[in-house]
Design a protein around this motif. Structure first.
Motif, PDB file in Angstrom:
ATOM      1  N   VAL A  84      47.709 -23.874 -71.546  1.00  0.00           N
ATOM      2  CA  VAL A  84      47.475 -22.509 -71.075  1.00  0.00           C
ATOM      3  C   VAL A  84      47.715 -22.421 -69.575  1.00  0.00           C
ATOM      4  CG1 VAL A  84      45.804 -21.961 -72.890  1.00  0.00           C
ATOM      5  CG2 VAL A  84      44.987 -22.925 -70.750  1.00  0.00           C
ATOM      6  N   ARG A  85      47.963 -21.218 -69.105  1.00  0.00           N
ATOM      7  CA  ARG A  85      48.077 -20.964 -67.672  1.00  0.00           C
ATOM      8  C   ARG A  85      46.678 -20.588 -67.178  1.00  0.00           C
ATOM      9  NH1 ARG A  85      51.901 -20.707 -63.674  1.00  0.00           N
ATOM     10  NH2 ARG A  85      53.379 -20.989 -65.337  1.00  0.00           N
ATOM     11  N   MET A  86      46.210 -21.330 -66.164  1.00  0.00           N
ATOM     12  CA  MET A  86      44.901 -21.077 -65.563  1.00  0.00           C
ATOM     13  C   MET A  86      45.097 -20.247 -64.304  1.00  0.00           C
ATOM     14  SD  MET A  86      43.577 -25.021 -65.908  1.00  0.00           S
ATOM     15  CE  MET A  86      42.151 -24.780 -64.901  1.00  0.00           C
ATOM     16  N   VAL A  87      44.277 -19.220 -64.140  1.00  0.00           N
ATOM     17  CA  VAL A  87      44.338 -18.365 -62.959  1.00  0.00           C
ATOM     18  C   VAL A  87      42.969 -18.404 -62.287  1.00  0.00           C
ATOM     19  CG1 VAL A  87      44.704 -16.031 -62.103  1.00  0.00           C
ATOM     20  CG2 VAL A  87      45.997 -16.830 -64.071  1.00  0.00           C
ATOM     21  N   TYR A  88      42.980 -18.710 -60.995  1.00  0.00           N
ATOM     22  CA  TYR A  88      41.752 -18.684 -60.195  1.00  0.00           C
ATOM     23  C   TYR A  88      41.941 -17.632 -59.115  1.00  0.00           C
ATOM     24  CZ  TYR A  88      38.223 -19.987 -56.808  1.00  0.00           C
ATOM     25  OH  TYR A  88      37.182 -19.957 -55.934  1.00  0.00           O
ATOM     26  N   VAL A  97      37.603 -17.813 -68.990  1.00  0.00           N
ATOM     27  CA  VAL A  97      37.514 -16.705 -69.937  1.00  0.00           C
ATOM     28  C   VAL A  97      38.928 -16.369 -70.389  1.00  0.00           C
ATOM     29  CG1 VAL A  97      36.861 -14.285 -70.231  1.00  0.00           C
ATOM     30  CG2 VAL A  97      35.423 -15.807 -68.873  1.00  0.00           C
ATOM     31  N   VAL A  98      39.113 -16.230 -71.701  1.00  0.00           N
ATOM     32  CA  VAL A  98      40.424 -15.904 -72.258  1.00  0.00           C
ATOM     33  C   VAL A  98      40.756 -14.460 -71.917  1.00  0.00           C
ATOM     34  CG1 VAL A  98      41.782 -15.713 -74.371  1.00  0.00           C
ATOM     35  CG2 VAL A  98      40.044 -17.517 -74.153  1.00  0.00           C
ATOM     36  N   SER A  99      41.895 -14.259 -71.227  1.00  0.00           N
ATOM     37  CA  SER A  99      42.277 -12.893 -70.880  1.00  0.00           C
ATOM     38  C   SER A  99      43.483 -12.415 -71.679  1.00  0.00           C
ATOM     39  CB  SER A  99      42.531 -12.754 -69.374  1.00  0.00           C
ATOM     40  OG  SER A  99      43.557 -13.616 -68.976  1.00  0.00           O
ATOM     41  N   SER A 100      44.260 -13.325 -72.232  1.00  0.00           N
ATOM     42  CA  SER A 100      45.348 -12.982 -73.156  1.00  0.00           C
ATOM     43  C   SER A 100      45.824 -14.279 -73.784  1.00  0.00           C
ATOM     44  CB  SER A 100      46.494 -12.263 -72.444  1.00  0.00           C
ATOM     45  OG  SER A 100      47.173 -13.144 -71.584  1.00  0.00           O
ATOM     46  N   GLY A 101      46.736 -14.191 -74.733  1.00  0.00           N
ATOM     47  CA  GLY A 101      47.269 -15.397 -75.337  1.00  0.00           C
ATOM     48  C   GLY A 101      47.950 -16.245 -74.286  1.00  0.00           C
ATOM     49  N   GLY A 102      47.478 -17.471 -74.087  1.00  0.00           N
ATOM     50  CA  GLY A 102      48.090 -18.376 -73.124  1.00  0.00           C
ATOM     51  C   GLY A 102      47.630 -18.223 -71.695  1.00  0.00           C
ATOM     52  N   LEU A 103      46.682 -17.336 -71.408  1.00  0.00           N
ATOM     53  CA  LEU A 103      46.209 -17.117 -70.039  1.00  0.00           C
ATOM     54  C   LEU A 103      44.690 -17.105 -70.010  1.00  0.00           C
ATOM     55  CD1 LEU A 103      47.050 -16.384 -67.084  1.00  0.00           C
ATOM     56  CD2 LEU A 103      46.736 -14.007 -67.753  1.00  0.00           C
ATOM     57  N   VAL A 104      44.110 -17.882 -69.070  1.00  0.00           N
ATOM     58  CA  VAL A 104      42.655 -17.911 -68.897  1.00  0.00           C
ATOM     59  C   VAL A 104      42.311 -17.698 -67.431  1.00  0.00           C
ATOM     60  CG1 VAL A 104      42.249 -19.408 -70.892  1.00  0.00           C
ATOM     61  CG2 VAL A 104      42.570 -20.439 -68.646  1.00  0.00           C
ATOM     62  N   GLU A 105      41.188 -17.041 -67.188  1.00  0.00           N
ATOM     63  CA  GLU A 105      40.672 -16.803 -65.831  1.00  0.00           C
ATOM     64  C   GLU A 105      39.550 -17.802 -65.578  1.00  0.00           C
ATOM     65  OE1 GLU A 105      41.315 -14.056 -63.634  1.00  0.00           O
ATOM     66  OE2 GLU A 105      42.877 -13.164 -64.897  1.00  0.00           O
ATOM     67  N   VAL A 106      39.728 -18.647 -64.567  1.00  0.00           N
ATOM     68  CA  VAL A 106      38.749 -19.682 -64.255  1.00  0.00           C
ATOM     69  C   VAL A 106      37.489 -19.058 -63.670  1.00  0.00           C
ATOM     70  CG1 VAL A 106      38.310 -21.749 -62.857  1.00  0.00           C
ATOM     71  CG2 VAL A 106      40.547 -21.393 -63.916  1.00  0.00           C
ATOM     72  N   ILE A 107      36.343 -19.569 -64.117  1.00  0.00           N
ATOM     73  CA  ILE A 107      35.039 -19.129 -63.624  1.00  0.00           C
ATOM     74  C   ILE A 107      34.565 -20.139 -62.593  1.00  0.00           C
ATOM     75  CG2 ILE A 107      32.643 -18.667 -64.251  1.00  0.00           C
ATOM     76  CD1 ILE A 107      33.669 -18.231 -67.129  1.00  0.00           C
ATOM     77  N   GLY A 108      34.011 -19.683 -61.483  1.00  0.00           N
ATOM     78  CA  GLY A 108      33.466 -20.602 -60.487  1.00  0.00           C
ATOM     79  C   GLY A 108      34.388 -20.763 -59.295  1.00  0.00           C
ATOM     80  N   SER A 109      33.960 -21.605 -58.358  1.00  0.00           N
ATOM     81  CA  SER A 109      34.733 -21.736 -57.122  1.00  0.00           C
ATOM     82  C   SER A 109      34.849 -23.185 -56.660  1.00  0.00           C
ATOM     83  CB  SER A 109      34.081 -20.899 -56.025  1.00  0.00           C
ATOM     84  OG  SER A 109      32.754 -21.338 -55.816  1.00  0.00           O
ATOM     85  N   SER A 110      34.872 -24.128 -57.595  1.00  0.00           N
ATOM     86  CA  SER A 110      34.952 -25.538 -57.225  1.00  0.00           C
ATOM     87  C   SER A 110      36.365 -25.919 -56.821  1.00  0.00           C
ATOM     88  CB  SER A 110      34.508 -26.418 -58.408  1.00  0.00           C
ATOM     89  OG  SER A 110      34.759 -27.764 -58.127  1.00  0.00           O
ATOM     90  N   GLY A 111      36.544 -26.410 -55.596  1.00  0.00           N
ATOM     91  CA  GLY A 111      37.844 -26.853 -55.128  1.00  0.00           C
ATOM     92  C   GLY A 111      38.313 -28.102 -55.865  1.00  0.00           C
ATOM     93  N   ALA A 112      37.362 -28.861 -56.432  1.00  0.00           N
ATOM     94  CA  ALA A 112      37.714 -30.105 -57.126  1.00  0.00           C
ATOM     95  C   ALA A 112      38.590 -29.862 -58.344  1.00  0.00           C
ATOM     96  CB  ALA A 112      36.446 -30.855 -57.528  1.00  0.00           C
ATOM     97  N   ILE A 113      38.490 -28.701 -58.936  1.00  0.00           N
ATOM     98  CA  ILE A 113      39.274 -28.447 -60.149  1.00  0.00           C
ATOM     99  C   ILE A 113      40.757 -28.350 -59.851  1.00  0.00           C
ATOM    100  CG2 ILE A 113      37.372 -27.317 -61.336  1.00  0.00           C
ATOM    101  CD1 ILE A 113      38.753 -24.642 -60.739  1.00  0.00           C
ATOM    102  N   TRP A 114      41.120 -28.141 -58.609  1.00  0.00           N
ATOM    103  CA  TRP A 114      42.522 -27.989 -58.254  1.00  0.00           C
ATOM    104  C   TRP A 114      43.067 -29.255 -57.604  1.00  0.00           C
ATOM    105  CZ3 TRP A 114      44.008 -24.111 -60.889  1.00  0.00           C
ATOM    106  CH2 TRP A 114      43.102 -23.106 -61.171  1.00  0.00           C
ATOM    107  N   GLY A 115      42.304 -30.352 -57.696  1.00  0.00           N
ATOM    108  CA  GLY A 115      42.792 -31.607 -57.175  1.00  0.00           C
ATOM    109  C   GLY A 115      42.280 -31.932 -55.788  1.00  0.00           C
ATOM    110  N   GLY A 116      41.522 -31.037 -55.180  1.00  0.00           N
ATOM    111  CA  GLY A 116      40.969 -31.284 -53.844  1.00  0.00           C
ATOM    112  C   GLY A 116      39.580 -31.874 -53.947  1.00  0.00           C
ATOM    113  N   ASN A 117      38.938 -32.136 -52.794  1.00  0.00           N
ATOM    114  CA  ASN A 117      37.577 -32.669 -52.809  1.00  0.00           C
ATOM    115  C   ASN A 117      36.625 -31.709 -52.194  1.00  0.00           C
ATOM    116  OD1 ASN A 117      38.193 -34.974 -54.174  1.00  0.00           O
ATOM    117  ND2 ASN A 117      38.700 -36.119 -52.310  1.00  0.00           N
TER     118      ASN A 117
END
Length: 146
Positions: free
Chosen positions: A85-89, A126-146
């Motif tokens: 899926v495509r994740m959108v933050y 949260v599922v916003s459409s087929g193949g697209l989800v909206e990320v909940i929260g604000s953790s920088g770690a999820i994008w590969g950072g610390n």
């Protein structure tokens, strides 16, 4: 006496019938018009009109002749387990896109866990459409950072 006779002869009011399955409806099957029919006495929690259930997904197996209970149904999933899926933050004007793997099934508006493919971190989305989800929260770690 006249009222008693009238009540005895008065035709009984039609009772609503429950919808029952016409075939084995497996969990994750989407219910179609030919899958249900009105039959029998009303059952607790059972649907009474086809439009209440057509297009919904069975969450459990429903056997032929058994009442179709509304609690056993839900919106049809648009994202399947292990689907990429495509994740959108979004945070203010900042928008970050990434790819992830759905760790469960989800329908529109449902929350599910997604693993970011780049960082291997799991996040809630949260599922916003087929193949697209909206990320909940604000953790920088999820994008590969610390």
């Amino acid at each position: 006496m006249k009222w008693l006779l009238l009540l005895i002869l008065w035709p009984p009011m039609a009772q609503a019938e429950s919808l029952v399955a016409t075939r084995l409806i497996r969990a994750t099957d989407v219910i179609g018009a030919g899958d249900v029919v009105a039959h029998g006495a009303p059952a607790q929690g059972a649907a009474i009109r086809p439009e209440q259930v057509i297009g919904l997904e069975a969450r459990v197996a429903i056997y032929p002749g058994r009442p179709v209970r509304l609690s056993d149904l839900g919106p049809a999933a648009v994202i399947e387990r292990n689907e990429i899926v495509r994740m959108v933050y979004r945070q203010g004007p900042l928008v970050i896109l990434s790819e992830g793997r759905a760790l469960g099934r989800g329908s529109l508006g449902e929350q599910l866990t997604v693993m970011n493919l780049a960082s291997r971190q799991s996040v809630q989305a949260v599922v916003s459409s087929g193949g697209l989800v909206e990320v909940i929260g604000s953790s920088g770690a999820i994008w590969g950072g610390n």
